[in-house]
Design an enzyme around this catalytic site. Structure first.
Site, short mmCIF file in Angstrom:
data_model
loop_
_atom_site.label_atom_id
_atom_site.label_comp_id
_atom_site.label_asym_id
_atom_site.label_seq_id
_atom_site.Cartn_x
_atom_site.Cartn_y
_atom_site.Cartn_z
N GLY B 161 0.83 -1.19 0.00
CA GLY B 161 0.00 0.00 0.00
C GLY B 161 0.87 1.25 0.00
O GLY B 161 1.99 1.26 0.52
N CYS B 162 0.37 2.33 -0.60
CA CYS B 162 1.18 3.54 -0.78
C CYS B 162 1.57 4.17 0.56
O CYS B 162 2.73 4.52 0.79
CB CYS B 162 0.45 4.54 -1.68
SG CYS B 162 -1.22 4.96 -1.15
N ASN B 163 0.59 4.29 1.46
CA ASN B 163 0.91 4.87 2.77
C ASN B 163 1.89 3.98 3.53
O ASN B 163 2.76 4.47 4.26
CB ASN B 163 -0.36 5.00 3.62
CG ASN B 163 -1.34 5.98 3.01
OD1 ASN B 163 -1.01 7.11 2.73
ND2 ASN B 163 -2.58 5.52 2.80
N VAL B 164 1.72 2.68 3.34
CA VAL B 164 2.57 1.72 4.03
C VAL B 164 4.02 1.90 3.61
O VAL B 164 4.94 1.87 4.43
CB VAL B 164 2.09 0.29 3.73
CG1 VAL B 164 2.99 -0.73 4.42
CG2 VAL B 164 0.64 0.12 4.15
#
Lengths: 359, 359, 359, 359
Positions: B161-164
């Protein structure tokens, strides 16, 4: 002092060409009890207000004068919208019976040591702190008073920093009620560019800011840190520590403060929200949103309003609060007029819009 | 598998009409070893790619087909840019010897329990995790390996995931080295709107978003929380807890992740930065900026780059890190191609721009 | 000149710290036939490129030198990204067999009179004009050539102004074909802030620009006016007059040029679009969009692409064209590299991305 | 009708959940002579106003009712903020002695033919047109009246389109005075997204709009075209033709209208500005800026103000005017209240802010 008069209070603004001064004038122009008097500026002295604030139509023809004690004489209220350091100097030359509000930082901090550490100059003394909603706590979970009681009749008021207002209003109910720990607070803010003022610096250019989010003053160096600690200390009756990171995002106005603190030991999650409900039930300008609705800075544009939400993240052991304000209104000029109203014996809400300009 | 061929690898993209699929194609169109094959879509099937992604000039005349296993057959690589749940279903029907990269979440989490709690459906199983820079720590301050070693020759890859990606890259060096505590991490993110995809929701309208900063999925409910905990667990060799708050700010792309963690007991402030220096000294896409320079999302636009800075706030007892990425590049499509390069035996950096488009 | 070599061409950039210089370097860093040589700057001399252009990762450690003929010696190509006036001075000191591209205005105008009227200084002479797609018309509706034919082997090239490129590409097919009148052209542009460069001026601050649209250089005073007239004159074989109004809007990059001209007497509406179709059928970087699809600047971000649409407003008696470009790519640095490719005998498209970074 | 009463006028708003309805309520909430009565909505009926307009704090607890004649009964004023077509239907069911203001287009156009051509439905009839500043010209260079004279005591008012207000106010002084030709007018507008309303369309997403400028309704198809022609016809006493192109730019509010017209034969450049000076010398809400100062939409945010500048481009033979308004205030809700004030016999300026919220 000026209480019962029906004639208007004359207000002078020193530093009228900046953003804070301009916003003070926008609100003053529609305040039913204020009359705008002398306006002063530094490099813009001699210009019309219309040339620096073309949005202030009704005052466009007013001339900006140099900032001197003489120019500021003869007013009921003087608002100082000057760089840090400059306000203390001019304030010292104003009569005691004039209401002086300092939008700068010079008179906010109680601790000379904290002042010197963060501002690097001699402390100019402390004025009554202009955050009417500031809770005074006894350190045992009870609120013993609010700051507004200290502002009635005051003749000197130190208006809070914009970030400080957002963080304090967001977290103080939990600190005062003892449901969160005041140590190890973490605050990260999304800030509009007007908070940086009109200074000509490369990173403040539109070409750089559009499409960009970037932090500044990271790692405990921002001057608002000791002021937040001071407020949380007043609310909680003890020491507070905070990790504070502001970030510039592509909007002109607004502060969105995400503030988290550890849930205090032994506190059940359902004991949290009531602390905020109680604290803000009767506040005219601070609104706890209904559960599930989160604040956006857009809701507060142009309004003297702070919108707050709170939730418990049980898995993380933290309470998370989010607060939105307009940095130039509730964060600066609106907050100043709110305190001014109290000092002049007017209704606290006089002349202050609560409706934001959205979308 | 496909290692030594000099003919291009044919890549199909399922879900090519979304933002992630479009970005994958932007990069694929300039990748020297890829040939763009079948493109599929759901409601846009039958349309040209130019009608949904007019910025992709060289592929404008390509037709979008319905997403079926038949349409995806005959390729060396299949990228799934589909809604959560949809990718597991289609992936199950693809041959074992095809390299499949899932940009969705279906195969990221190891824990079926965490999957079910956050996604509310049956767990589809776990694929090798496509974050090459992910540190594997022994829990005693030593790095025992990096995730890229597990990606060579893989035929299934779960793209993070991008935020991850932003949070993990920002904090993992400290966790792996044991200089920060992995519990009580606090992350607040400024997010561009493209991260929310092309869904038609009122709060994603430009009229609402311009001039606004607003949080979402506050209080531990965001689906990226368990994935971050999983990664910090891998890096640190133990459990991690995080308070995670994303906020939408007025930019189309970019994530700025401000992540703080408590300084571990007994660690001196000058032991902190070396952990980051060591971790990223040889990474082609993760850059620790020189001391004093802070990342901005604008520096990473369009680039497969993560820019990181770290500082110790001794008074607050916390390490503060800030990381900027382009959510669609290093956060999604660029990260996917990076892992794909590894799986195909290509140089990891093939076809990936490191220069951002700024200002 | 340098045609058949397979070793890279070394390029120096004078004025590398500005936006145009930075963009040139972004493209040069990925150009397969270029090697980045000396970089010079004025006030930033002595700094690293990474300190002024942190997005250019691969060149971050390069040092900026003062701009002198000595520093620029020993290169195959020198790009001058200097303020108007400065480039002519330094260009005069460079050897004849070096390819020099001037991103400034000094050598664009043929008419010394127009130069002196708009720039207020002595004319430095005219160089081959670097707009390969510029049509040469015979004034009777036929195209007799294109500017690219004049660029092969050139050793001096004047790169066009960004607004000029957008307006010229938008309207020239109609002027060359004689379907619109070249007199009484009206152009209004929406411009991103990077076009104004890095100058520290109050109206270029993010606080002022966010949420604002505002015109500048209204009423025929903009320096791009004579350059547009010159181009339309080349295309049409006669005089042209234009009302030209640029407006700053809240984006960092991009020009959207809405250009209208009167339908020529006796021309039927369905004779209009074919002029554009013919003009751009074989152009690699100028795209006439399918009927009904209108260009957005977002489609061109980071790409060497101009997207054009045209329609007839019969009731108003005008042809309306809209063109989108990235002012720093097709409008400046990408256009420069395109002309450089031609001058060096490379394929015109070498190293130039046509895919925009969207959304 | 309601003239002499000191008790408040009760106002109902049909379509209160949209942007125009919300803005009407923002202004009504601070209008000293209005009391907000029934609020209606369509799909949001049953919800609180706070859930759709969280910025309107003082009305947050109000319930939205379905839009029926019964719900709207018993008010002094009814404002219709409904989709085109819907307002005519409900208006027909309201009593004659209630003041009804239609923010939609249904009753603006005098020509049934123009209505049918642009709106594709049967014409609902024409109401007094709510643009108080509209000049009535005799076609020979003299102003014979202003629209405000027709609004006193009116019981039905058609509020103008937002773009129409900007274009008309910008150009009408020249048309009425005969210093410009009303034929071959060219207008290009930069528009904020709130003008498009709350409709969920892909091109209105923040991800698409941020960083983008894009035109819409190009080539004479926009429904505001006949309304502008009608107004310029009233001002000039003859026919008008206009090429009109709106463009969406990344701001939520505001219209910047660049409007040019040919200088009339025999008119000297110095005869132009006096036409604007005369027309707007006594207007409370339309301001001709000092020479050299150009309007920005930011100057008008939240204000009932139109800022205008005009200049002659002698070389191009055109007069160029630029006008900035807030599309939701002077362009819609503020203009409506201004006309309402006139119809109710109140001072025209009652309750209308002229100070913008800037920066």
């Amino acid at each position: 002092m000026h209480m019962s008069s029906t004639k208007p209070f004359r207000v002078a603004v020193a530093g009228a060409s900046g953003y804070a001064g301009g916003e003070l004038l926008r609100l003053a122009a529609r305040h039913p009890r204020l009359e705008v008097g002398t306006l002063t500026a530094h490099s813009n002295a001699g210009a019309t207000l219309g040339s620096v604030h073309p949005h202030l139509r009704s005052l466009a023809h007013r001339l900006l004068e140099p900032t001197t004690p003489e120019a500021l004489a003869g007013h009921d209220v003087v608002v100082l919208a000057l760089p840090h350091g400059a306000s203390a100097e001019i304030a010292a030359q104003l009569p005691d019976d004039v209401l002086v509000l300092d939008l700068g930082a010079d008179h906010r901090l109680v601790s000379p040591d904290a002042w010197e550490r963060f501002y690097g100059s001699a402390h100019a003394g402390t004025w009554p702190y202009g955050l009417p909603e500031l809770l005074h706590g006894d350190g045992a979970g009870s609120v013993t008073g609010r700051q507004r009681d200290l502002l009635a009749g005051a003749s000197r008021i130190a208006v809070p920093g914009c970030n400080v207002t957002a963080v304090t209003l967001g977290l103080q109910p939990g600190v005062a009620a003892g449901v969160v720990e005041p140590t190890d607070v973490v605050a990260v803010l999304a800030n509009g560019y007007s908070g940086a003022g009109r200074a000509l610096k490369p990173h403040l250019l539109a070409s750089e800011g559009l499409g960009a989010a970037a932090p500044y003053a990271v790692g405990g160096t921002h001057r608002h840190v000791p002021e937040i600690q001071q407020n949380l200390g007043v609310a909680g009756g003890g020491d507070a520590t905070i990790s504070f990171t502001p970030t510039l995002v592509p909007m002109s106005r607004g502060i969105l403060a995400t503030v988290t603190a550890r849930l205090a030991p032994g506190v059940a999650p359902d004991e949290v929200r009531p602390a905020w409900e109680t604290a803000y039930a009767d506040e005219p300008f601070v609104h706890l949103l209904p559960e599930g609705q989160w604040p956006s800075t857009a809701m507060t544009l142009g309004a003297n309003a702070a919108l707050v939400q709170v939730v418990v993240d049980a898995a993380a052991g933290r309470v998370v609060t989010v607060t939105a304000i307009d940095n130039l209104v509730k964060g600066t000029a609106g907050g100043a007029i709110q305190s001014m109203n109290l000092a002049l014996g007017l209704d606290e809400t006089t002349g202050l819009p609560t409706e934001g300009v959205a979308p």
